[in-house]
Design an enzyme around this catalytic site. Sequence first.
Site, mmCIF file in Angstrom:
data_model
loop_
_atom_site.group_PDB
_atom_site.id
_atom_site.type_symbol
_atom_site.label_atom_id
_atom_site.label_comp_id
_atom_site.label_asym_id
_atom_site.label_seq_id
_atom_site.Cartn_x
_atom_site.Cartn_y
_atom_site.Cartn_z
ATOM 1 N N ASP A 51 -8.212 -5.486 0.080
ATOM 2 C CA ASP A 51 -7.924 -5.775 1.480
ATOM 3 C C ASP A 51 -6.497 -5.410 1.881
ATOM 4 O OD1 ASP A 51 -10.437 -6.879 1.456
ATOM 5 O OD2 ASP A 51 -9.787 -8.924 1.932
ATOM 6 N N HIS A 194 -5.872 -7.794 -3.089
ATOM 7 C CA HIS A 194 -5.157 -7.413 -1.880
ATOM 8 C C HIS A 194 -4.138 -6.320 -2.140
ATOM 9 C CE1 HIS A 194 -7.006 -11.140 -0.569
ATOM 10 N NE2 HIS A 194 -6.776 -10.750 0.672
#
Length: 231
Positions: A51, A194
Amino acid sequence: MAGALLLLAMTGAGVLLGGPPVWLIDWLAARYPGCLYRVPEQRRVVALTLDDGPDSITTPLILDELRRHNARATFFLIADRVESQEALVRRVVAEGHEIGNHFTQDRPSIRLSAAEFTDDLEQADRVLASYGTVRWARPGSGWYSQGMIAALAAKGYRCALGSVYPYDTTIPSVEFATWHIRRNVRPGAVLVLHDGGEKGQRTVRVLQKVLPWLVQQGYGVVSLSALTVDC
C-alpha cells in the site's frame, strides 16, 4: 460496516498481536461480505500487496527485492502520488506486477459521503487506468460499508483487504513484522505491507528476510489476480 484490518487487530489485541486465526478471518468475511481477505487454497501460494506507493526511493528497492526472488505483487497506489512518478509506475507494470486503486489520498475512505467516495474512486481510476487494467481497490484504513462495496462493483472493481497484516503502520519493527508473517502465512493468504518513507524502508528489510524464507518453504508469491484466477 466493517473495519476489517483494524477490527481484526482489535480482536483480542490481534490475539496478542500473534494474528487472528483463520476461522475468525473467514467469519469476518462472511459477516461483512464483499471484500476479499484470503483464498481457500491447497497450493502453497500467497498474494503480496503493498500500500501507499509510489515512492521514488522505496518503491525501486522493493521492486529489486521482488525481482531477486521471482516474486510478484499488487501495488495499491495512491493516485495523487503518481504525478512525477510515471516512469516508476511503468516499471512496476513492466516487471509483471499489478496495480490496485488506493484512492487519491491517504485517508479513511469510510469518512467520505457516497458521492465523495465514488468521485474519489473515479479520480484515482482515471490516473491509474492509463497504466493497464485495474481490477482491485483497497479502501483507505481498511473500513468499508456495503454501500462502498456496491459502488466499487458498479465501477468494475473488487475490494481486497488481507489475512496477514503485521501492523507495520503502528509497530515500527522489522523483527516483529518478519515473525508475524512467518507465524501466520498459509496457502491462499493475502499479505499486507506498506510502501513509502520509513514504512517502505522497513518493508524492504522485511522482504529481504521473508521472501527467501517463503521460497524455502515452497511458496510462490503472486499478485491478487494470479491468486484468484479461478475464483
